[in-house]
Design an enzyme around this catalytic site. Sequence first.
Site, PDB file in Angstrom:
ATOM      1  N   GLU A  64       0.861  -1.192   0.000  1.00 41.40           N
ATOM      2  CA  GLU A  64       0.000   0.000   0.000  1.00 41.40           C
ATOM      3  C   GLU A  64       0.894   1.237   0.000  1.00 41.40           C
ATOM      4  OE1 GLU A  64      -3.576   0.670   2.704  1.00 41.40           O
ATOM      5  OE2 GLU A  64      -2.237   2.285   3.352  1.00 41.40           O
TER       6      GLU A  64
ATOM      7  N   TYR B 266      -6.690   6.863  -0.611  1.00 35.39           N
ATOM      8  CA  TYR B 266      -7.454   8.014  -1.087  1.00 35.39           C
ATOM      9  C   TYR B 266      -7.683   8.949   0.086  1.00 35.39           C
ATOM     10  CZ  TYR B 266     -11.307  10.552  -3.283  1.00 35.39           C
ATOM     11  OH  TYR B 266     -12.107  11.527  -3.818  1.00 35.39           O
TER      12      TYR B 266
ATOM     13  N   HIS C 130      -7.922   3.111  -4.011  1.00 35.10           N
ATOM     14  CA  HIS C 130      -8.858   3.221  -2.881  1.00 35.10           C
ATOM     15  C   HIS C 130      -9.844   4.349  -3.193  1.00 35.10           C
ATOM     16  CE1 HIS C 130      -6.114   1.293   0.409  1.00 35.10           C
ATOM     17  NE2 HIS C 130      -5.856   0.780  -0.777  1.00 35.10           N
TER      18      HIS C 130
ATOM     19  N   TYR D  92     -11.607  -5.862   9.637  1.00 30.12           N
ATOM     20  CA  TYR D  92     -10.970  -5.462  10.896  1.00 30.12           C
ATOM     21  C   TYR D  92     -10.873  -6.654  11.850  1.00 30.12           C
ATOM     22  CZ  TYR D  92     -12.000  -1.027   8.760  1.00 30.12           C
ATOM     23  OH  TYR D  92     -12.054  -0.001   7.849  1.00 30.12           O
TER      24      TYR D  92
HETATM   25  P1  FAD Z   1     -17.812   0.067   6.446  1.00 28.17           P
HETATM   26  O1  FAD Z   1     -17.538  -1.270   5.876  1.00 28.17           O
HETATM   27  O2  FAD Z   1     -18.934   0.850   5.882  1.00 28.17           O
HETATM   28  O3  FAD Z   1     -18.001  -0.108   8.014  1.00 28.17           O
HETATM   29  C1  FAD Z   1     -18.010   1.031   8.875  1.00 28.17           C
HETATM   30  C2  FAD Z   1     -18.781   0.702  10.142  1.00 28.17           C
HETATM   31  O4  FAD Z   1     -20.163   0.596   9.830  1.00 28.17           O
HETATM   32  C3  FAD Z   1     -18.378  -0.628  10.780  1.00 28.17           C
HETATM   33  O5  FAD Z   1     -18.426  -0.458  12.174  1.00 28.17           O
HETATM   34  C4  FAD Z   1     -19.470  -1.588  10.316  1.00 28.17           C
HETATM   35  O6  FAD Z   1     -19.673  -2.653  11.235  1.00 28.17           O
HETATM   36  C5  FAD Z   1     -20.672  -0.651  10.268  1.00 28.17           C
HETATM   37  N1  FAD Z   1     -21.708  -1.046   9.302  1.00 28.17           N
HETATM   38  C6  FAD Z   1     -21.540  -1.490   8.028  1.00 28.17           C
HETATM   39  N2  FAD Z   1     -22.734  -1.717   7.435  1.00 28.17           N
HETATM   40  C7  FAD Z   1     -23.700  -1.398   8.355  1.00 28.17           C
HETATM   41  C8  FAD Z   1     -25.125  -1.416   8.363  1.00 28.17           C
HETATM   42  N3  FAD Z   1     -25.819  -1.815   7.285  1.00 28.17           N
HETATM   43  N4  FAD Z   1     -25.761  -1.023   9.482  1.00 28.17           N
HETATM   44  C9  FAD Z   1     -25.073  -0.607  10.589  1.00 28.17           C
HETATM   45  N5  FAD Z   1     -23.727  -0.583  10.646  1.00 28.17           N
HETATM   46  C10 FAD Z   1     -23.041  -0.971   9.542  1.00 28.17           C
HETATM   47  N6  FAD Z   1      -9.525   5.559   4.801  1.00 28.17           N
HETATM   48  C11 FAD Z   1      -9.341   6.572   3.905  1.00 28.17           C
HETATM   49  O7  FAD Z   1      -9.812   7.696   4.128  1.00 28.17           O
HETATM   50  N7  FAD Z   1      -8.652   6.364   2.739  1.00 28.17           N
HETATM   51  C12 FAD Z   1      -8.114   5.162   2.421  1.00 28.17           C
HETATM   52  O8  FAD Z   1      -7.514   4.995   1.357  1.00 28.17           O
HETATM   53  C13 FAD Z   1      -8.278   4.074   3.344  1.00 28.17           C
HETATM   54  N8  FAD Z   1      -7.791   2.838   3.098  1.00 28.17           N
HETATM   55  C14 FAD Z   1      -8.025   1.799   3.974  1.00 28.17           C
HETATM   56  C15 FAD Z   1      -7.544   0.515   3.665  1.00 28.17           C
HETATM   57  C16 FAD Z   1      -7.772  -0.552   4.533  1.00 28.17           C
HETATM   58  C17 FAD Z   1      -7.263  -1.933   4.176  1.00 28.17           C
HETATM   59  C18 FAD Z   1      -8.463  -0.336   5.762  1.00 28.17           C
HETATM   60  C19 FAD Z   1      -8.673  -1.472   6.710  1.00 28.17           C
HETATM   61  C20 FAD Z   1      -8.925   0.940   6.074  1.00 28.17           C
HETATM   62  C21 FAD Z   1      -8.735   2.017   5.188  1.00 28.17           C
HETATM   63  N9  FAD Z   1      -9.211   3.301   5.455  1.00 28.17           N
HETATM   64  C22 FAD Z   1      -9.013   4.329   4.553  1.00 28.17           C
HETATM   65  C23 FAD Z   1      -9.921   3.580   6.723  1.00 28.17           C
HETATM   66  C24 FAD Z   1     -11.455   3.420   6.582  1.00 28.17           C
HETATM   67  O9  FAD Z   1     -11.942   4.408   5.698  1.00 28.17           O
HETATM   68  C25 FAD Z   1     -12.081   3.566   7.961  1.00 28.17           C
HETATM   69  O10 FAD Z   1     -11.710   2.497   8.778  1.00 28.17           O
HETATM   70  C26 FAD Z   1     -13.591   3.788   7.988  1.00 28.17           C
HETATM   71  O11 FAD Z   1     -13.951   4.186   9.316  1.00 28.17           O
HETATM   72  C27 FAD Z   1     -14.438   2.552   7.669  1.00 28.17           C
HETATM   73  O12 FAD Z   1     -14.419   2.264   6.334  1.00 28.17           O
HETATM   74  P2  FAD Z   1     -15.041   0.843   5.845  1.00 28.17           P
HETATM   75  O13 FAD Z   1     -15.027   0.866   4.375  1.00 28.17           O
HETATM   76  O14 FAD Z   1     -14.389  -0.267   6.541  1.00 28.17           O
HETATM   77  O15 FAD Z   1     -16.541   1.020   6.382  1.00 28.17           O
END
Ligand code: FAD
Length: 284
Positions: free
Chosen positions: A16, A48, A76, A146
Amino acid sequence: MIENLLNRTKTSLSFEVSPPKTEEEFQAVFGKLESFAALKPDFISCTYGAGGSRAGKTVEIVSYIQNQLHIDAIAHMTCVGFKQADLQTNCEALQKEGIRYVMALRGDRPQAMTDEQFNNREFFYATDMVRYLKANTSLQIAGACYPEKHYEAESFESDLTHLKEKVDAGASFLITQLFFSNDVFYRFKERAAAAGITVPICAGIMPVISAKQIGTSVTLSGSSVPKELSDLIANYGENKEDMRKAGIDYAVRQIRDLKEHGVDGIHLYTMNWPKTTAEIVSQI
Ligand code: FAD
């Protein structure tokens, strides 16, 4: 190639990188990408910066990786502040550059976003974006997961339930948040499998080569720091070169153990550090 991960041909190796903050650093990133490419990863992903002025830089970087270095690139993309039209524009920009893979993320709420904007956002969760991408583009999609649960999730179980929804919506592989205890990852994998999540999962590994990282990247990730690692920082933190060696050694031991346990892929959070990354790769 990402196919090595998708078909589980071998344990994939991927990196990454992030768009640097200043224009000067940005110009230097292409040389770094050449060094990363020399290590022959299966793919490189680029983060991103949600809403920031550097957001467009992700497209430039992934285009360079894909078209100049001929390595599969993952862009991303966060959706927390996106309208459908923004998402469509971003996807078109990526597809114009021949990018086939995106990491679909919700992203964290930007500081400038008001409660009203946040509560009325068009894409609530990453899964909503995955559904949109599946229906409207030919991009292949990765999702985040996670091993120690996402910080907002009510419970580990609810986080897994939502992760399963993300996979069912079309995420064809997952990359984990960084972790420092392999046992945490093995437990997560078992529970994910029991929940019916069978897509390949890349283990996210970040070498801790300076005590400063604990206060920044590690704290932000919400990942726990096992005693062995905190002892190591306490012992070597003051001595830059010793800390670097010890941090690399810790990451190498983590990766070797993961490979012995048949992990699908190793995804190195490189912090844009080719030298450290090369040292790790040479030892695994
Ligand atoms: P989601 O999958 O949407 O989950 C977020 C929360 O919502 C979780 O607690 C989940 O349990 C909950 N949830 C999901 N669906 C529902 C539902 N239907 N009802 C209720 N709750 C729900 N951030 C950046 O800004 N830029 C990046 O490039 C970036 N790259 C990353 C790469 C990796 C590998 C990882 C692990 C994280 C990265 N992040 C990045 C951080 C990420 O944006 C944050 O962790 C963010 O808070 C959650 O994103 P997510 O896509 O995992 O969210």
